[in-house]
Structure formats: C-alpha cells, structure tokens
Motif scaffolding. Structure first.
Motif, mmCIF file in Angstrom:
data_model
loop_
_atom_site.group_PDB
_atom_site.id
_atom_site.type_symbol
_atom_site.label_atom_id
_atom_site.label_comp_id
_atom_site.label_asym_id
_atom_site.label_seq_id
_atom_site.Cartn_x
_atom_site.Cartn_y
_atom_site.Cartn_z
ATOM 1 N N PRO A 69 0.842 -1.199 0.000
ATOM 2 C CA PRO A 69 0.000 0.000 0.000
ATOM 3 C C PRO A 69 0.880 1.253 0.000
ATOM 4 C CG PRO A 69 -0.821 -1.604 1.578
ATOM 5 C CD PRO A 69 0.498 -2.125 1.104
ATOM 6 N N GLY A 70 0.567 2.176 -0.853
ATOM 7 C CA GLY A 70 1.375 3.386 -0.953
ATOM 8 C C GLY A 70 2.378 3.361 -2.086
ATOM 9 N N THR A 71 2.639 2.195 -2.655
ATOM 10 C CA THR A 71 3.505 2.141 -3.837
ATOM 11 C C THR A 71 2.769 2.784 -5.006
ATOM 12 O OG1 THR A 71 4.587 0.093 -3.112
ATOM 13 C CG2 THR A 71 4.746 0.648 -5.442
ATOM 14 N N ALA A 72 3.397 3.771 -5.618
ATOM 15 C CA ALA A 72 2.760 4.474 -6.733
ATOM 16 C C ALA A 72 3.046 3.815 -8.074
ATOM 17 C CB ALA A 72 3.224 5.925 -6.761
ATOM 18 N N LEU A 73 4.268 3.284 -8.221
ATOM 19 C CA LEU A 73 4.685 2.782 -9.526
ATOM 20 C C LEU A 73 5.695 1.659 -9.356
ATOM 21 C CD1 LEU A 73 4.586 3.488 -12.691
ATOM 22 C CD2 LEU A 73 6.745 4.671 -12.282
ATOM 23 N N VAL A 74 5.570 0.638 -10.194
ATOM 24 C CA VAL A 74 6.593 -0.395 -10.327
ATOM 25 C C VAL A 74 7.231 -0.196 -11.699
ATOM 26 C CG1 VAL A 74 7.112 -2.857 -10.278
ATOM 27 C CG2 VAL A 74 5.168 -1.967 -8.966
ATOM 28 N N ALA A 75 8.546 -0.033 -11.726
ATOM 29 C CA ALA A 75 9.271 0.212 -12.972
ATOM 30 C C ALA A 75 10.276 -0.910 -13.183
ATOM 31 C CB ALA A 75 9.984 1.559 -12.925
ATOM 32 N N LEU A 76 10.155 -1.617 -14.293
ATOM 33 C CA LEU A 76 11.060 -2.740 -14.542
ATOM 34 C C LEU A 76 11.118 -3.065 -16.021
ATOM 35 C CD1 LEU A 76 9.391 -6.164 -13.674
ATOM 36 C CD2 LEU A 76 8.096 -4.079 -14.121
ATOM 37 N N SER A 77 12.153 -3.798 -16.396
ATOM 38 C CA SER A 77 12.283 -4.316 -17.755
ATOM 39 C C SER A 77 11.630 -5.687 -17.846
ATOM 40 C CB SER A 77 13.759 -4.440 -18.143
ATOM 41 O OG SER A 77 14.374 -3.175 -18.222
ATOM 42 N N ALA A 78 11.009 -5.954 -18.992
ATOM 43 C CA ALA A 78 10.447 -7.280 -19.219
ATOM 44 C C ALA A 78 11.549 -8.329 -19.207
ATOM 45 C CB ALA A 78 9.705 -7.309 -20.553
ATOM 46 N N VAL A 79 12.687 -7.985 -19.802
ATOM 47 C CA VAL A 79 13.856 -8.852 -19.860
ATOM 48 C C VAL A 79 15.053 -8.032 -19.391
ATOM 49 C CG1 VAL A 79 15.318 -10.297 -21.319
ATOM 50 C CG2 VAL A 79 12.868 -10.107 -21.815
ATOM 51 N N GLN A 80 15.785 -8.546 -18.423
ATOM 52 C CA GLN A 80 16.893 -7.801 -17.858
ATOM 53 C C GLN A 80 18.069 -7.709 -18.833
ATOM 54 O OE1 GLN A 80 17.309 -6.260 -14.515
ATOM 55 N NE2 GLN A 80 15.138 -6.223 -15.067
ATOM 56 N N SER A 81 18.601 -6.500 -18.960
ATOM 57 C CA SER A 81 19.713 -6.267 -19.873
ATOM 58 C C SER A 81 20.968 -7.041 -19.475
ATOM 59 C CB SER A 81 20.026 -4.772 -19.930
ATOM 60 O OG SER A 81 21.209 -4.518 -20.642
ATOM 61 N N ALA A 82 21.272 -7.087 -18.188
ATOM 62 C CA ALA A 82 22.550 -7.648 -17.744
ATOM 63 C C ALA A 82 22.641 -9.152 -17.917
ATOM 64 C CB ALA A 82 22.804 -7.285 -16.275
ATOM 65 N N ASP A 83 21.502 -9.856 -17.764
ATOM 66 C CA ASP A 83 21.595 -11.325 -17.757
ATOM 67 C C ASP A 83 20.452 -12.039 -18.474
ATOM 68 O OD1 ASP A 83 19.477 -11.029 -15.968
ATOM 69 O OD2 ASP A 83 20.716 -11.402 -14.201
ATOM 70 N N GLY A 84 19.534 -11.308 -19.100
ATOM 71 C CA GLY A 84 18.487 -11.941 -19.893
ATOM 72 C C GLY A 84 17.338 -12.551 -19.116
ATOM 73 N N ARG A 85 17.302 -12.366 -17.800
ATOM 74 C CA ARG A 85 16.195 -12.946 -17.032
ATOM 75 C C ARG A 85 14.870 -12.286 -17.411
ATOM 76 N NH1 ARG A 85 17.388 -12.101 -11.009
ATOM 77 N NH2 ARG A 85 18.453 -10.270 -11.871
#
Length: 348
Positions: free
Chosen positions: A130-146
């Motif tokens: 509660p209180g989190t306004a935004l989740v920001a992330l990559s669909a696929v991680q640049s560093a390791d492809g996860r």
C-alpha cells in the motif's frame, strides 16, 4: 536451423549481440539512403514523411497488441521515462529491481523527492505494498536476460493500486507482448525491432493518460497540426500522440521497413527461433563446464565469463560483457552454426 530474415541480412561476423544493437535489414538501409539522397538533392520528399511515422506507429501497435491511439513516438527511452517521472507527486514510492538498466530508474532517482526502493527481481511482486505508486522494470533484464514474472507484478500492482511501467527494449520483437496490460511501456527500437537509432515508443493506457502531462510537447503533439505552428498549442491530440517527440525522420523511414519485416515473419516465429538457439547455447555451455543463467530467454548470460568477450571479438564472434557476464543474444539472422562457432571458441 536457417535464418528467418532470408536475403535481408548478410553479416560478416558471427553476430550474437542484438541486445546491444540489432542489425539493419537491407530494405531498411535502402529506405534511409533514399531519404538522405532526396534531402541532399533538395527534393521535397527529403524533409521526411509523416505518413511513414504513422505507418510505424500502427505497425508497432500491431506487434505489441494495442491500438495506434495508445502509442507515442520518440527517440529515447530515457526521455519517455522522464516524462512519467515528472508526473509523480512528491514523496511517491517507486519500486524497481536491483541492477535495473539505468535509463529506467535514473529519471526517478534524480528528482530527489521520490522514494525509490530497489529489490531483487524475483521478489518485486512481493515488494509492492500500500502506498507504492509505480513499479518500474524491464520485461527482460539487460545484464543477464532474465524474464520477469510479469503476471505476478501486474497482479500485485492491481491489488495495491500501483501503476506499472515496463521497459520492453530487450523484449519487443522476439518476446510476445501485450503492451495494453501495462499502464506504460517504453521501447528502444534499435535492438530486437531492428530499427535505426532514433526511434522509440511509449504506450499509455487511457486511464494513465489522465495524469500524464505532455511536458515536452511541441507542435507535433497538437490535435490540429496545420494550425499549431505558432504560439502555445491550444489543443493537444486526444490520443497518446500528445506525448510524441518530433520524429527523427531518417530513423522512422527505416523503422517502417524493419517493423514491416517483423510483421511478415511474426513475433511468435521469432520467439521460437531465438529461444531454440539460446537453449542449444545453454546446453553447450553446461557441457563445457560453465554455468549460464537458467531460464527460457533468448538472451544467455554466463556469470564471471565477461572477460572472454575481447578474444571472441578477435575471433569474429560479437557478444557483450555486462556486469561481469558474458552475454550472447540471438535473433532471426542467427543460425545453429553461429551457436556452435561460439561454443567452439569457448572450448579452448
């Protein structure tokens, strides 16, 4: 396994580096050259075509499952993210993965009045509260492809009234994506979308558009383009076009051709091709005694092996070194022979 691009590509190296920059199809190169020559000759067409920009917008929309009205064009993921960061109220909490690509998180960090919280990628859904306004992330991680557990992130955000910003730069073009499932997506088109640098995309849901101010708007964001050249824009476009940056026409004339090629082939077909090559590479690495990051990604990373990138380059095999990892990324112009050539080089 043959390439999917046919005669569109003829790399002179074993190119396993699409996560850094995709190869341009021949038809794309010709479109860019044609526009440049028209401009050099002083022909009217050399100024660039708005029709090409709209064709690109529509093509990207089809590739990512949204209507063209929800797509804004631009030239940089960082600029798109900065627009979203500027819309958040002071004190808002943003949750992001540890080690996330800098363009996704820096616009939030530099504001100084936001609460940016970094958590492990596999715990990001559980970290939404509660209180989190935004989740920001990559669909696929640049560093390791996860690949992130996107369904879990969406569910957690919905449960707590948070919005989701997804960077699809390492995904769009090979990983099937429903951009409409996220409040915002941002995508650099010069990787798996095979476009010239200078093309990028922002998607915005209708609900999220209500709180997003077109802070960098110029005349190109106006509802009435012809009547908005002078003085402040009086009415912005009623679609996501209000968030457009003036397009880099050379990039967009090329992008029109690149996205058309991907539509002809189909993202599902590219996904099957890329992940099959990546699976072969992972299996071969394991046989050689290396331990690649596990998963079903079309990007393969080997922790601790990044130091071998220079020798592979000297052997004509282009990969990346990222965060200590050796990173190989497969796309439609790669073959089984490319995989085996890289494995042979790493067996020495």
């Amino acid at each position: 396994m043959d390439t999917l691009g046919g005669a569109e590509f003829a790399p002179t190296s074993t190119y396993l580096n699409t996560s850094a920059c995709g190869l341009l199809p021949r038809r794309t190169v010709e479109a860019v050259k044609r526009l440049a020559e028209e401009l050099a000759d002083g022909r009217p067409e050399g100024a660039g075509s708005f029709a090409s920009v709209e064709a690109v917008r529509a093509s990207f929309a089809r590739l990512t499952g949204v209507s063209a009205e929800r797509v804004a064009v631009g030239g940089s993921v960082a600029v798109h993210v900065a627009l979203i960061a500027a819309s958040l109220p002071s004190g808002a909490e943003v949750v992001a993965p540890e080690g996330e690509f800098s363009s996704v998180v820096t616009p939030f960090a530099v504001r100084g009045d936001l609460k940016v919280r970094y958590v492990p990628l596999d715990g990001i859904a559980a970290a939404v509260r509660p209180g989190t306004a935004l989740v920001a992330l990559s669909a696929v991680q640049s560093a390791d492809g996860r690949i992130a557990d996107l369904a879990a992130v969406r569910a957690a955000a919905a449960a707590h009234g948070a919005r989701v910003l997804l960077d699809a730069s390492q995904a769009a073009g090979w990983l099937p994506l429903d951009a409409g499932a996220y409040d915002y997506t941002v995508t650099a088109a010069f990787k798996y979308l095979l476009c010239p640098r200078g093309a990028s995309f922002l998607t915005v849901t209708e609900d999220a558009q209500e709180s997003l101010v077109p802070a960098h708007a110029g005349w190109f964001a106006a509802e009435d383009l012809e009547g908005s050249s002078y003085g402040p824009v009086e009415e912005f476009a009623r679609t996501a076009r209000r968030y457009d940056e003036p397009p880099v026409f050379l990039a967009y004339h090329g992008a029109e051709q690149s996205l058309a090629l991907l539509e002809e082939i189909g993202v599902g077909t590219v996904h099957a091709h890329n992940t099959a090559l990546a699976a072969r590479f992972r299996a071969g690495l394991t046989e050689l005694g290396h331990a690649p990051v596990t998963g079903d990604s079309g990007i393969v990373a080997v922790p601790g092996l990044g130091g071998r990138q220079p020798e592979l380059t000297r052997a004509g095999i282009l990969v990346s070194a990222r965060a200590g990892n050796l990173r190989a990324s497969f796309h439609l112009y790669n073959t089984v022979a490319d995989v085996d050539r890289a494995l042979d080089a790493l067996s020495d």
